[in-house]
Design a protein around this motif. Structure first.
Motif, short mmCIF file in Angstrom:
data_model
loop_
_atom_site.label_atom_id
_atom_site.label_comp_id
_atom_site.label_asym_id
_atom_site.label_seq_id
_atom_site.Cartn_x
_atom_site.Cartn_y
_atom_site.Cartn_z
N TYR A 162 6.87 37.73 2.31
CA TYR A 162 6.54 38.97 3.02
C TYR A 162 7.37 39.12 4.29
O TYR A 162 7.65 38.13 4.98
CB TYR A 162 5.05 38.99 3.40
CG TYR A 162 4.16 39.32 2.21
CD1 TYR A 162 3.95 40.64 1.84
CD2 TYR A 162 3.53 38.31 1.48
CE1 TYR A 162 3.15 40.95 0.76
CE2 TYR A 162 2.73 38.60 0.40
CZ TYR A 162 2.54 39.93 0.04
OH TYR A 162 1.75 40.24 -1.02
N VAL A 163 7.74 40.33 4.60
CA VAL A 163 8.48 40.63 5.82
C VAL A 163 7.62 41.53 6.70
O VAL A 163 6.97 42.45 6.20
CB VAL A 163 9.81 41.37 5.50
CG1 VAL A 163 10.65 41.51 6.76
CG2 VAL A 163 10.59 40.64 4.44
N LEU A 164 7.56 41.24 7.99
CA LEU A 164 6.85 42.13 8.92
C LEU A 164 7.78 43.27 9.31
O LEU A 164 8.87 43.04 9.84
CB LEU A 164 6.40 41.37 10.16
CG LEU A 164 5.18 40.46 10.00
CD1 LEU A 164 4.87 39.81 11.33
CD2 LEU A 164 3.99 41.24 9.50
N MET A 165 7.35 44.49 9.04
CA MET A 165 8.16 45.66 9.38
C MET A 165 7.57 46.35 10.61
O MET A 165 6.37 46.20 10.88
CB MET A 165 8.19 46.63 8.20
CG MET A 165 8.86 46.08 6.96
SD MET A 165 10.57 45.66 7.22
CE MET A 165 11.33 47.24 6.98
N PRO A 166 8.38 47.11 11.34
CA PRO A 166 7.87 47.79 12.54
C PRO A 166 6.69 48.71 12.21
O PRO A 166 6.57 49.19 11.08
CB PRO A 166 9.06 48.61 13.01
CG PRO A 166 10.23 47.96 12.43
CD PRO A 166 9.81 47.34 11.17
N ARG A 222 3.17 44.80 6.48
CA ARG A 222 3.65 43.63 5.73
C ARG A 222 4.21 44.12 4.41
O ARG A 222 3.51 44.74 3.61
CB ARG A 222 2.49 42.66 5.48
CG ARG A 222 2.53 41.48 6.43
CD ARG A 222 1.35 40.58 6.19
NE ARG A 222 1.79 39.26 5.78
CZ ARG A 222 1.31 38.62 4.73
NH1 ARG A 222 0.40 39.16 3.99
NH2 ARG A 222 1.77 37.41 4.42
N VAL A 223 5.50 43.88 4.22
CA VAL A 223 6.16 44.39 3.02
C VAL A 223 6.65 43.20 2.20
O VAL A 223 7.22 42.26 2.76
CB VAL A 223 7.34 45.31 3.40
CG1 VAL A 223 8.08 45.77 2.17
CG2 VAL A 223 6.84 46.50 4.19
N TYR A 224 6.41 43.22 0.88
CA TYR A 224 6.87 42.12 0.02
C TYR A 224 8.34 42.34 -0.29
O TYR A 224 8.71 43.30 -0.97
CB TYR A 224 6.04 42.08 -1.26
CG TYR A 224 6.39 40.92 -2.15
CD1 TYR A 224 6.10 39.61 -1.75
CD2 TYR A 224 6.99 41.12 -3.39
CE1 TYR A 224 6.43 38.55 -2.55
CE2 TYR A 224 7.32 40.06 -4.20
CZ TYR A 224 7.04 38.77 -3.77
OH TYR A 224 7.36 37.71 -4.57
N ASP A 225 9.16 41.45 0.24
CA ASP A 225 10.61 41.57 0.03
C ASP A 225 11.22 40.17 0.14
O ASP A 225 11.78 39.80 1.16
CB ASP A 225 11.20 42.52 1.09
CG ASP A 225 12.68 42.75 0.89
OD1 ASP A 225 13.21 42.35 -0.17
OD2 ASP A 225 13.31 43.33 1.79
N PRO A 226 11.07 39.35 -0.94
CA PRO A 226 11.48 37.94 -0.85
C PRO A 226 12.97 37.75 -0.62
O PRO A 226 13.39 36.71 -0.09
CB PRO A 226 11.04 37.37 -2.19
CG PRO A 226 10.77 38.52 -3.08
CD PRO A 226 10.49 39.70 -2.24
N GLY A 227 13.78 38.74 -0.95
CA GLY A 227 15.22 38.59 -0.76
C GLY A 227 15.66 38.75 0.68
O GLY A 227 16.77 38.37 1.05
N ASN A 228 14.77 39.25 1.51
CA ASN A 228 15.11 39.50 2.91
C ASN A 228 15.19 38.19 3.68
O ASN A 228 14.30 37.34 3.55
CB ASN A 228 14.03 40.41 3.51
CG ASN A 228 14.47 41.03 4.82
OD1 ASN A 228 14.99 40.33 5.69
ND2 ASN A 228 14.26 42.32 4.95
N GLY A 243 11.74 38.50 19.55
CA GLY A 243 11.53 37.85 18.27
C GLY A 243 10.63 38.58 17.30
O GLY A 243 10.62 38.29 16.12
N THR A 244 9.83 39.55 17.79
CA THR A 244 8.94 40.27 16.88
C THR A 244 9.68 41.48 16.30
O THR A 244 10.74 41.84 16.80
CB THR A 244 7.71 40.78 17.65
OG1 THR A 244 8.17 41.67 18.67
CG2 THR A 244 6.93 39.65 18.26
N PRO A 245 9.12 42.08 15.26
CA PRO A 245 9.68 43.36 14.82
C PRO A 245 9.53 44.40 15.92
O PRO A 245 8.75 44.21 16.86
CB PRO A 245 8.83 43.72 13.59
CG PRO A 245 8.23 42.45 13.15
CD PRO A 245 8.06 41.61 14.36
N TYR A 246 10.24 45.51 15.78
CA TYR A 246 10.18 46.60 16.77
C TYR A 246 8.79 47.20 16.81
O TYR A 246 8.16 47.42 15.78
CB TYR A 246 11.20 47.66 16.38
CG TYR A 246 11.21 48.86 17.28
CD1 TYR A 246 11.84 48.83 18.50
CD2 TYR A 246 10.57 50.03 16.90
CE1 TYR A 246 11.84 49.93 19.33
CE2 TYR A 246 10.56 51.14 17.72
CZ TYR A 246 11.19 51.07 18.94
OH TYR A 246 11.18 52.17 19.75
#
Lengths: 125, 147
Positions: free
Chosen positions: B103-107, B89-95, B39-42
């Motif tokens: 915010y989206v958590l990226m690897p 943490r990347v701001y990407d509301p469309g994701n 469930g977490t990012p890579y």
């Protein structure tokens, strides 16, 4: 006479053994280039050989008693953050040195044998 | 003193570096993977090497010849660890993976780090190949004794 020829060739044999062991040690050092905490290893033989040949009774040196020692080198501990002290450049240069030395030893061994052969065939081919 | 143990040592180095390269490939391939099995990012994977066969049982340790014991038998992969540094943490509301604030958590994979590691692995691999060739030519030279 024959004793003399075999005597020097035994020393060369022993040196070849030391060279081969050094080759193994260099491979080990290079293979462990990225191993944290690994300490490089060295082979000491030439100093023991020099000692044996310098001593007073150099006529009857016991070649089998000359040491070939593998030691860990703890001298430059602070070279890298991971505690490893392998310097790839110095390993590569000792690798080149070592193969040249091995070739030289084999050439001189062969030279000794061919002199011997010349004597046996009375100079004829 | 085994005649081919120097080659085996170099081969173990090659295997280890190739494995490291595989891990780097996996990291780069998953640089945008936001969802894994748990469930977490890579999480970035890192390889830890160790020297082969020096920590043996005492009984075996004594039975080996001293040079063999001291030279060792190469390198092996001790374990693969996951890098526990925080995710980006990347701001990407469309994701679709975005939280309420967008915010989206990226690897925690850093492409530059991976590239540097890749070059380092390539060079180490090449160094092992060089040693292997040197050993081979020495072994072949030994066949010329008495010729």
């Amino acid at each position: 006479m024959i004793d003399k020829i075999y005597g020097s060739s035994r020393i060369i044999e022993k040196s070849l053994d030391a060279c081969w062991l050094r080759e193994e040690v260099i491979s080990q050092n290079i293979a462990n280039y990225d191993t944290p905490g690994y300490k490089r290893k060295t082979v000491s033989f030439e100093e023991y050989l020099g000692e044996a040949l310098d001593s007073k009774n150099r006529k009857n040196v016991n070649v089998d008693k000359i040491d070939i020692k593998v030691e860990e080198d703890h001298s430059n501990l602070s070279m890298r953050l991971d505690g490893n002290n392998v310097d790839i450049d110095s390993e590569m240069s000792s690798l080149a040195k070592n193969s040249i030395k091995y070739n030289v030893l084999i050439q001189s061994l062969n030279a000794g044998f061919s002199r011997f052969k010349t004597v046996i065939t009375e100079g004829r081919r | 003193m085994g005649f081919f143990s120097a080659l085996d040592i170099s081969a173990s180095g090659l295997t280890a570096q190739r494995f490291r390269m595989d891990t780097i490939t996996q990291n780069v391939a998953n640089i945008n993977t936001t969802r894994t099995e748990n469930g977490t990012p890579y999480r970035r994977k890192a390889v830890i090497f160790e020297e082969k066969s020096l920590n043996k049982p005492f009984s075996e340790y004594l039975s080996e010849s001293s040079s063999e014991r001291l030279v060792g038998k190469g390198v092996r992969v001790a374990r693969v660890v996951e890098d526990q540094s925080p995710f980006k943490r990347v701001y990407d509301p469309g994701n679709p993976e975005a939280d309420e604030e967008g915010y989206v958590l990226m690897p925690n994979v850093d492409l530059v780090t991976e590239m540097v590691n890749m070059i380092s692995a390539t060079r180490a691999y090449e160094a092992n190949v060089t040693v292997m060739n040197a050993t081979k030519s020495m072994a072949l030279k030994a066949l010329e004794i008495g010729k």
